[in-house]
Design an enzyme around this catalytic site. Sequence first.
Site, PDB file in Angstrom:
ATOM      1  N   LEU A 140       0.981  -1.108  -0.131  1.00  0.00           N
ATOM      2  CA  LEU A 140      -0.136  -0.002   0.022  1.00  0.00           C
ATOM      3  C   LEU A 140       0.826   1.027  -0.110  1.00  0.00           C
ATOM      4  CD1 LEU A 140      -2.595  -0.791   2.870  1.00  0.00           C
ATOM      5  CD2 LEU A 140      -2.871  -0.954   0.173  1.00  0.00           C
ATOM      6  N   ASP A 141       0.455   2.307  -0.624  1.00  0.00           N
ATOM      7  CA  ASP A 141       1.060   3.371  -0.630  1.00  0.00           C
ATOM      8  C   ASP A 141       1.189   4.043   0.896  1.00  0.00           C
ATOM      9  OD1 ASP A 141       1.160   3.643  -3.379  1.00  0.00           O
ATOM     10  OD2 ASP A 141      -0.590   4.954  -3.394  1.00  0.00           O
ATOM     11  N   LYS A 142       2.249   4.712   1.064  1.00  0.00           N
ATOM     12  CA  LYS A 142       2.736   5.244   2.379  1.00  0.00           C
ATOM     13  C   LYS A 142       1.437   5.857   3.103  1.00  0.00           C
ATOM     14  CE  LYS A 142       5.862   8.242   4.756  1.00  0.00           C
ATOM     15  NZ  LYS A 142       7.313   8.958   4.696  1.00  0.00           N
ATOM     16  N   ARG A 242      -5.807   5.884  -7.351  1.00  0.00           N
ATOM     17  CA  ARG A 242      -5.874   7.516  -7.249  1.00  0.00           C
ATOM     18  C   ARG A 242      -5.730   7.623  -8.900  1.00  0.00           C
ATOM     19  NH1 ARG A 242      -0.356   7.734  -4.010  1.00  0.00           N
ATOM     20  NH2 ARG A 242      -0.562   9.961  -4.088  1.00  0.00           N
TER      21      ARG A 242
END
Length: 301
Positions: A140-142, A242
Amino acid sequence: MISTRKKGEWLYLSIPSEWEGLSIASILKEKWNVPKTLLHHYRMNKSVKLNGEIISWSTFVKGKDSLQLHLFTNEEFGVIPEYKEVDVLFEDDHLLVVNKPAGMDTHPNETGQIGTLANAIAFYLQSQGIQTKVRHIHRLDKDTTGAVLFAKNKLVGAILDKMLENREIKRTYIALVQGRIKPAKGKIDAAIGKDRHHPTRRRVSPNGQKAISGYKVLEYLPKRDITVVELELQTGRTHQIRVHLSHIGHPILGDILYGGRDDIARQALHAVKIRFIHPISGEYIESVAPFTDDPAVFPGH
């Protein structure tokens, strides 16, 4: 469901009735899709036994047989163990699902990096006396929160990687997006590639990799002009959700990189659910990640 138990470094597996008449080789290659390199390792290290004996892999198994695999060997973690609280959603001898907080990378991006979820998982495993490589199956993204799946041995890691590639691991996300999405249910099918003008940004591109996101509107909040939307990935491209939401004119709230409003501290994206068939037992696994932080980001959820 297949009955298994861990005994020291070995997995003991009772042969289910539907496997009767299969060879050991067929079980490894067809039922589990074990990679060739791992099959070679098992042969060279005599890591597979039937009823406690090392025999030919061409042997056909019977219903009361016990298959043993040398799975739980010690390995380097591959990252520096670091104590941080870990929110465990599901765990057994083979895999681990945890709820990642915001502001944390899934894994180190450079040698010696700490502060990531992988560092915390290494410490968590170490505290249980488990010495194995930290294997994240996806990331997962930060600033994205939610469920992340880890494998606790080579075999399960290899099977889960293949399952992810074959879209057999289903991941569901919740996002808050700007504006009102119409229609209320649909599919975003738009290839994604790198943005030549930005080192980390991705964009919809006809020459990119195929990317498909299904979505369903859960709620519209008119006072904030925000839609709460549920999404399920059919592919797993970098920044896929996104990019896709921005592409249809509804960027995620807080996602400044893709045109989102900056009135919250981070992008409002949460991996709420992961579901799959257990690679060893055949059990259906569904893990739900509650919204444990940032109530301001996900009001009422």
